[in-house]
Motif scaffolding. Structure first.
Motif, PDB file in Angstrom:
ATOM      1  N   GLY A 141      40.278  53.892  45.055  1.00  0.00           N
ATOM      2  CA  GLY A 141      39.755  52.764  44.361  1.00  0.00           C
ATOM      3  C   GLY A 141      40.359  51.234  44.167  1.00  0.00           C
ATOM      4  O   GLY A 141      40.455  50.227  44.750  1.00  0.00           O
ATOM      5  N   THR A 142      41.470  51.566  43.457  1.00  0.00           N
ATOM      6  CA  THR A 142      41.761  50.997  42.818  1.00  0.00           C
ATOM      7  C   THR A 142      43.447  50.162  43.995  1.00  0.00           C
ATOM      8  O   THR A 142      43.278  48.731  44.512  1.00  0.00           O
ATOM      9  CB  THR A 142      43.162  51.350  42.159  1.00  0.00           C
ATOM     10  OG1 THR A 142      42.357  50.980  40.553  1.00  0.00           O
ATOM     11  CG2 THR A 142      44.632  49.446  41.638  1.00  0.00           C
ATOM     12  N   ILE A 143      43.433  51.062  45.594  1.00  0.00           N
ATOM     13  CA  ILE A 143      44.415  50.739  46.178  1.00  0.00           C
ATOM     14  C   ILE A 143      43.702  49.851  47.231  1.00  0.00           C
ATOM     15  O   ILE A 143      44.092  48.365  47.639  1.00  0.00           O
ATOM     16  CB  ILE A 143      44.719  51.716  46.936  1.00  0.00           C
ATOM     17  CG1 ILE A 143      45.771  52.427  45.999  1.00  0.00           C
ATOM     18  CG2 ILE A 143      45.497  51.772  47.902  1.00  0.00           C
ATOM     19  CD1 ILE A 143      46.661  53.670  46.339  1.00  0.00           C
ATOM     20  N   GLU A 165      51.462  57.991  36.393  1.00  0.00           N
ATOM     21  CA  GLU A 165      50.277  57.501  37.606  1.00  0.00           C
ATOM     22  C   GLU A 165      49.438  58.631  37.900  1.00  0.00           C
ATOM     23  O   GLU A 165      48.138  58.527  37.987  1.00  0.00           O
ATOM     24  CB  GLU A 165      50.627  57.153  39.071  1.00  0.00           C
ATOM     25  CG  GLU A 165      51.556  55.585  38.938  1.00  0.00           C
ATOM     26  CD  GLU A 165      52.487  55.042  40.110  1.00  0.00           C
ATOM     27  OE1 GLU A 165      51.228  55.910  40.854  1.00  0.00           O
ATOM     28  OE2 GLU A 165      53.143  54.564  39.775  1.00  0.00           O
ATOM     29  N   LEU A 166      49.769  60.558  37.071  1.00  0.00           N
ATOM     30  CA  LEU A 166      48.981  61.587  37.930  1.00  0.00           C
ATOM     31  C   LEU A 166      48.333  61.277  36.961  1.00  0.00           C
ATOM     32  O   LEU A 166      46.816  61.981  37.324  1.00  0.00           O
ATOM     33  CB  LEU A 166      50.056  62.532  37.647  1.00  0.00           C
ATOM     34  CG  LEU A 166      50.929  62.454  38.482  1.00  0.00           C
ATOM     35  CD1 LEU A 166      51.907  63.883  38.836  1.00  0.00           C
ATOM     36  CD2 LEU A 166      50.674  62.424  40.552  1.00  0.00           C
ATOM     37  N   GLY A 197      47.908  48.588  46.764  1.00  0.00           N
ATOM     38  CA  GLY A 197      47.066  47.474  47.620  1.00  0.00           C
ATOM     39  C   GLY A 197      47.315  46.315  48.306  1.00  0.00           C
ATOM     40  O   GLY A 197      47.202  45.781  48.934  1.00  0.00           O
ATOM     41  N   VAL A 198      47.256  45.243  47.011  1.00  0.00           N
ATOM     42  CA  VAL A 198      48.056  43.960  47.475  1.00  0.00           C
ATOM     43  C   VAL A 198      48.956  44.016  48.344  1.00  0.00           C
ATOM     44  O   VAL A 198      48.641  43.011  49.538  1.00  0.00           O
ATOM     45  CB  VAL A 198      48.245  42.855  45.997  1.00  0.00           C
ATOM     46  CG1 VAL A 198      48.243  41.647  46.437  1.00  0.00           C
ATOM     47  CG2 VAL A 198      46.836  43.064  45.713  1.00  0.00           C
ATOM     48  N   LEU A 209      47.971  52.026  36.841  1.00  0.00           N
ATOM     49  CA  LEU A 209      46.815  52.013  38.100  1.00  0.00           C
ATOM     50  C   LEU A 209      47.595  50.888  38.742  1.00  0.00           C
ATOM     51  O   LEU A 209      47.083  49.839  40.087  1.00  0.00           O
ATOM     52  CB  LEU A 209      45.557  51.614  38.490  1.00  0.00           C
ATOM     53  CG  LEU A 209      44.304  52.327  37.989  1.00  0.00           C
ATOM     54  CD1 LEU A 209      42.972  52.430  37.337  1.00  0.00           C
ATOM     55  CD2 LEU A 209      44.631  53.727  38.915  1.00  0.00           C
ATOM     56  N   VAL A 210      48.615  49.325  37.770  1.00  0.00           N
ATOM     57  CA  VAL A 210      49.249  48.723  38.290  1.00  0.00           C
ATOM     58  C   VAL A 210      49.281  48.610  39.538  1.00  0.00           C
ATOM     59  O   VAL A 210      49.875  47.472  40.539  1.00  0.00           O
ATOM     60  CB  VAL A 210      50.179  47.944  37.360  1.00  0.00           C
ATOM     61  CG1 VAL A 210      51.089  47.184  37.462  1.00  0.00           C
ATOM     62  CG2 VAL A 210      50.042  47.382  36.233  1.00  0.00           C
TER      63      VAL A 210
END
Length: 164
Positions: A32-34, A22-23, A97-98, A89-90
């Motif tokens: 932004g993804t979060i 993820e880094l 996020g979701v 980013l998954v």
């Protein structure tokens, strides 16, 4: 070579090689993804809570259901992410996020406070305990069931194409 000790997401364990992937994503992309995932999760939660309102003295079933369901899905997601390679980013999108936007500690606390203020301390205590126990059991069940399903899928032989 070890990755730099910089991270946007505190859930990244720098000692786990899969987490270090993820880094590779730029911090702005991760944030932004979060945020995009959080909007979707929060809208889903707000929709459930609007569809199933409760009186201040009643048990907040919508919030309880959202939190327990979210924990079940978080457990399942973590089982998938520990066994299947994904993009960097998954997990920030789906997990932080979701599902982070979907589950809600703030509404949990406010619902309990409103019940106490309305004179339903017993309901508040039952709700607090049921959420804690339900959430812990749900995350365990999501992880365990998904892990079993993934293990079963890995053991299943691939179709050879014969007999078609």
């Amino acid at each position: 070579m070890t990755p730099p000790e910089f991270r946007v997401d505190p859930d990244v364990d720098l000692h786990v090689p899969a987490d270090r992937g993820e880094l590779a994503a730029h911090p702005t992309a991760v944030l932004g993804t979060i945020a995009a995932g959080g909007v979707l999760g929060a809208l889903a939660r707000a929709g459930v809570q609007a569809a199933f309102p409760h009186a201040p003295t009643g048990f907040p079933w919508a919030t309880w259901g959202v939190n327990v369901t979210g924990c079940l899905l978080i457990g399942a997601l973590m089982a998938v992410l520990t066994t299947r390679p994904t993009g960097p980013l998954v997990r920030p999108f789906l997990g932080v996020g979701v599902l982070g936007g979907f589950t809600t500690f703030s509404a949990y606390a406010v619902d309990a406070q409103r019940a106490v203020t309305a004179g339903a301390a017993g309901t508040a205590l039952a709700y607090l305990a049921a959420t804690l126990v339900g959430a812990l059991l749900a995350v365990w069940a999501g992880d365990a069931a998904t892990g079993r399903l993934l293990a079963r899928a890995r053991r299943r032989p691939e179709p050879t194409g014969e007999g078609r």
